[in-house]
Write an enzyme that holds these catalytic residues in place. Structure first.
Site, mmCIF file in Angstrom:
data_model
loop_
_atom_site.group_PDB
_atom_site.id
_atom_site.type_symbol
_atom_site.label_atom_id
_atom_site.label_comp_id
_atom_site.label_asym_id
_atom_site.label_seq_id
_atom_site.Cartn_x
_atom_site.Cartn_y
_atom_site.Cartn_z
ATOM 1 C CD GLU A 287 2.337 4.856 6.448
ATOM 2 O OE1 GLU A 287 1.264 4.469 5.800
ATOM 3 O OE2 GLU A 287 1.694 5.472 7.536
ATOM 4 C CB THR B 50 3.152 -7.269 12.141
ATOM 5 O OG1 THR B 50 3.185 -5.759 11.659
ATOM 6 C CG2 THR B 50 4.050 -7.847 11.184
ATOM 7 C CB THR C 149 -0.981 0.056 0.997
ATOM 8 O OG1 THR C 149 -0.385 -0.357 2.440
ATOM 9 C CG2 THR C 149 -1.968 -1.185 1.192
ATOM 10 C CE LYS D 231 0.244 -3.614 3.191
ATOM 11 N NZ LYS D 231 -0.149 -2.511 3.983
ATOM 12 N N GLY E 50 2.814 1.450 8.136
ATOM 13 C CA GLY E 50 1.936 2.478 9.169
ATOM 14 C C GLY E 50 0.770 1.520 9.823
#
Length: 398
Positions: free
Chosen positions: A270, A191, A158, A180, A183
């Site tokens: 991020e 996770t 993303t 992946k 954030g």
């Protein structure tokens, strides 16, 4: 002694273990690029999985949790850019339809398919384009399954800036992981999205034990912004094609692989430019060590100091001290080091300031704390906090 080989960073692409194949394609979830992926075993498998504890867990999680209970998952499908969370009954039906279509393409029962969905919360899936995509994929069948781990990791992204893969071996078996997450990242179980595929022959009980042990020491020690996702999923599928392996050796290799993925996610947080590693030693127990380390790695003031290469050790003391319930911590027994330089209680000499700043400017910054209470130790992983984190998240849906 079991030898664990860290192969994921060696030259050449990471490839699937024996008996696995994968597909990626564009289903209209994002404007450009692949956004749907499927990884499947060509033979029966055992599995283990863990999921978010969020009260707003999405349909992908609730459906996958039910399927994972059988510990015989054979395939994982992922939809990127749309979490399909807070979408009501229609969202549940859409997730079930995706699973049904994937199972049909693979010719396996629906309850052997795990589904992951990640991205914006509160928007329905674009089922029109997704249906068209799966109709076309079904006509191609397994001939379309030519994607590698890097392709799947990229299709899952993303706001990630790079795909995340890892490879380890144990005995004759290979363990491949993809993940992946950058954030909305502080899990209570695993996770974001992390999938592991292996051709090792493992019993369901040993596989589950290995996954939970690995997640506790790796994924559960990761935090980018203290926020738990509604979609967190981690799963491991073992198809046994390479034969049995030593369970202890497998657990060691799996933990090493998960740690690799954890560090990749932390360093790609991020807006981040630095990996932050905080170790707390001489704690009364592991829970205390991990709690204090998380307090430091999650502190916005510590994270911004790391970003600015400012060796402000007072912020670390603040982050330790705010854990008021840990009343056995005595300031006089605590030590703090940035890299190899002690900054508390012995304040560094003025002529070491340049060296401290040099440590803080590195791509990886380590802070080491001792509490003087016992023998327990924990290491957690995070990143710095930059203005780019605000930019990414301020504009996420617009």
């Amino acid at each position: 002694m079991t030898h664990v080989h860290a192969l994921n960073r060696s030259p050449g692409p990471v490839t699937w273990p024996t008996g696995f194949r994968a597909y990626t394609g564009h289903g209209g979830l994002r404007e450009h690029g692949d956004d749907i992926s499927i990884v499947a075993s060509d033979r029966p498998a055992t599995s283990a999985a863990m999921f978010t504890r969020s009260l707003f867990a999405g349909p992908a999680v609730t459906l996958s949790r039910a399927h994972a209970a059988g510990q015989n998952l054979c395939a994982v499908t992922t939809l990127a850019q749309n979490a399909n969370v807070a979408t009501g009954r229609q969202g549940e039906e859409n997730a079930a339809e995706v699973v049904r279509r994937v199972a049909g393409i693979l010719g396996i029962p629906e309850d052997e398919v795990l589904i992951g969905s990640t991205g914006v919360i509160g928007r329905p899936l674009p089922m029109g384009t997704i249906r068209t995509h799966f109709d076309e994929t079904a006509t191609r069948g397994l001939a379309a399954f030519v994607a590698g781990p890097l392709d799947v990791a990229r299709a899952m992204m993303t706001t990630d800036t790079r795909p995340k893969t890892a490879l380890r071996t144990v005995g004759q078996a290979r363990i491949v992981g993809i993940a992946k997450g950058v954030g909305m990242l502080e899990p209570n179980m695993a996770t974001m999205l992390a999938y592991v595929f292996t051709d090792a022959d493992m019993s369901p009980a040993d596989l589950d034990s290995a996954l939970r042990g690995a997640a506790n020491r790796t994924f559960n020690c990761l935090s980018v912004d203290t926020d738990t996702s509604t979609s967190d999923t981690v799963a491991v599928i073992a198809n046994g094609a390479a034969g049995p392996v030593d369970p202890a050796g497998f657990s060691e290799a799996l933990t090493d692989l998960c740690l690799d993925l954890t560090q990749q996610m932390a360093s790609d947080g991020e807006g981040a430019i630095k990996l932050l590693r905080v170790t707390v030693g001489q704690a009364g127990d592991y829970g205390q060590a991990k709690r204090i380390a998380k307090s430091v790695v999650n502190s916005p003031l510590v994270k911004t100091a790391v970003h600015g290469a400012d060796p402000n050790w007072g912020r670390v003391l603040m982050a330790i001290g705010k854990n008021a319930d840990d009343s056995d911590i005595a300031p006089g027994n605590v030590t703090v080091r940035f890299g190899d330089i002690e900054v508390y209680p012995e304040e560094p000499e003025a002529d070491t300031l340049d060296k401290l700043i040099g440590i803080m400017r590195q791509d990886e910054v380590g802070i080491v704390i001792t509490l003087g209470l016992g023998q327990a130790e924990a290491t957690v992983y995070g990143c710095d906090l930059s203005a780019d984190y605000i930019r990414v998240n301020a504009d996420y849906t617009t």
